[in-house]
Design a protein around this motif. Sequence first.
Motif, short mmCIF file in Angstrom:
data_model
loop_
_atom_site.label_atom_id
_atom_site.label_comp_id
_atom_site.label_asym_id
_atom_site.label_seq_id
_atom_site.Cartn_x
_atom_site.Cartn_y
_atom_site.Cartn_z
N GLN A 164 0.83 -1.21 0.00
CA GLN A 164 0.00 0.00 0.00
C GLN A 164 0.87 1.26 0.00
OE1 GLN A 164 -1.97 1.49 3.68
NE2 GLN A 164 -3.87 0.95 2.63
N THR A 165 2.01 1.17 0.65
CA THR A 165 2.84 2.37 0.84
C THR A 165 4.05 2.41 -0.10
OG1 THR A 165 3.97 1.21 2.65
CG2 THR A 165 2.13 2.64 3.23
N TRP A 166 4.75 1.31 -0.26
CA TRP A 166 6.01 1.34 -1.00
C TRP A 166 5.82 1.47 -2.50
CZ3 TRP A 166 9.80 -2.57 1.74
CH2 TRP A 166 10.03 -2.11 3.04
N SER A 187 3.49 3.50 -3.62
CA SER A 187 2.75 4.75 -3.77
C SER A 187 3.48 5.82 -4.58
CB SER A 187 2.34 5.30 -2.40
OG SER A 187 3.43 5.39 -1.53
N GLY A 222 -3.59 1.18 -1.87
CA GLY A 222 -2.54 2.18 -2.08
C GLY A 222 -2.88 3.14 -3.20
N SER A 233 3.75 5.50 12.90
CA SER A 233 3.04 4.42 12.23
C SER A 233 3.24 3.10 12.95
CB SER A 233 3.51 4.30 10.78
OG SER A 233 3.17 5.43 10.04
N TYR A 269 4.85 8.35 2.34
CA TYR A 269 3.87 7.35 2.76
C TYR A 269 4.51 5.96 2.90
CZ TYR A 269 -0.82 5.24 3.00
OH TYR A 269 -1.95 4.58 3.40
N MET A 270 5.67 5.77 2.29
CA MET A 270 6.39 4.51 2.44
C MET A 270 6.76 4.24 3.90
SD MET A 270 8.84 4.75 -0.94
CE MET A 270 9.69 3.19 -0.65
N GLN A 288 4.85 4.35 6.34
CA GLN A 288 3.79 3.51 6.87
C GLN A 288 4.11 2.04 6.66
OE1 GLN A 288 0.84 4.35 8.41
NE2 GLN A 288 -0.86 3.23 7.52
N GLY A 289 4.75 1.72 5.53
CA GLY A 289 5.13 0.34 5.27
C GLY A 289 6.19 -0.15 6.23
#
Length: 408
Positions: free
Chosen positions: A40-42, A44, A96, A214, A339-340, A342-343
Motif C-alpha cells: 500500500q505504501t512502498w 505509492s 494504495g 506508524s 507514505y512509504m 507507513q510500510g
Amino acid sequence: MMAISSPQYVWTLFTKPLIADLGTTLPDLQVTFSILIVLQTWLSPAQGALVERFGPRLLVAVGCALSAASWILTAYATSLAAVYFTYGVLAGVGTGIVYIGIIGQMVKWFPDKRGFATGMAAAGYGFGAIFMNFPVSASLTTSGLQHTLIVFGLLQGIVGVGAALFLKAAPTHGAAARPEPAVAGLRTRRDFTSREMLKQPVFWLMFAMMTMMSTGGLMVISQFATFSRSFGIDEKVLVLGFAALPLALTIDRITNGLTRPIFGHISDRIGREKTMAIAFIGEGLAIAALVAVREDPLLYVLMSGVVFFGWGEIFSLFPSTLTDTFGETHASKNYGFLYMAQGVGSVLGGPIAALIFSQTGSWMPVFGIIIVMDVLTGLLALFALAPMRRRLIGSAVEAEPALVTRPA
C-alpha cells in the motif's frame, strides 16, 4: 476512502478464524498485514506518478475493485501463501492506489485549508470501518469466515467503484501564480521534484517521524483484538450492554476519523509542528493510560478511543506538512515517498511486535517501546523539524527571491 479502509482496520477480527482455518500462528499470519501495508505504501510513489499523469478517476476505480477482490478471493484461500497474495498483495496494491490518489488531490484542491481538507478525506479512511465492525463481527459468528468475506467484499467494491466515477482532477497552478497562503507557519512557493526532495535532510526526518508514529498505531490496529483478549477483554465481556471488543473497535474508528480533520484544522491555525507535539506526546500518554486501566473493561474501551484519537492525525499532519515544505505540483508523487514510512511501521508494528510478544510472553515491552517512540517524535517536531523546515524554506527564498515565502 471509506470503501477501502476495512482491509486494514477490520483485519484484527479475521486473525482468529484465519489462524483456526489455516492451522498457522499469529506471527506468521501477521505477515499478511505487513504485506498489505508495505505494498500500500512502498508502491505509492509510482502510483502517485500514474495519478498525476492519467488522472484519479480510472485509477481509483481500479484500486477499489482490487481491494474488494482481495476479500472475495481470500474467502477461497486454503493456504497461508494464498492469503498472503489475496489479502496482502491485492488489497495492498488496491488500497494504495486509492489512498495516494485521493490525498494527492486534496492537497491541491484546498491549499489554504490543506490540513483540514486532507484530514476530512483521511477521515473517510478512518470512518469507513465504523459501519463494518459490528456487522462483520456478527457475520463471522453466525455465517462464518467465507460468507462474511464474500458479502462484504462485494459491498465495498460496489460503493468504491461507484464513488470513483465522480472524481475530478484538481487544477495545478504554477508556483509564481499561487496565492499567498492564509495559514499559520511557513509554506514554500517553490515546487521541489521528488529527486530534489529526497536530497533534503528534512524529508528524511519526516520519514523517520512518520515511521515511529506508524509503528505504534499499526501495532494497536493489527494486534488490538489479540492483546485485548490477553487482558481478558473479548467478545464475551459486556460494556454498556454491548460486546466489549467490537464496541471498542467501533469507538476507535470514530475517534480515528474525527482526529484527522480536527488536528488538521488546528495545524492550519497554530502551525504543523506545535500540533504534532501536542498530538504525538498525548498519544504516548494515552497508550500508557490504556495499559494502566486494562483490568477495567469500561475504562479500557473508552481509553482505546483516546489512543486512536492520538494516532490517526498523522494522515492529515504529514501530507500537509510535506506539501507546505516541498510544494504542490508534485504533491502526489512526493507524498508517495513519505507514505512509504507507513510500510516500515507495518513491519515493526505487525510481525516484529508479535515476535517480541511470543518471545517475552508479555505485551508490556511492546507498549513500552511505542510510548518512548511517540514522545520522542513529538519532541522532534518541536526541536528538530521546525528549525530544519525554517532553514530550508529560508534558503529557497534567498536563492529565488521572486518566490517569496513568509509566515501568514
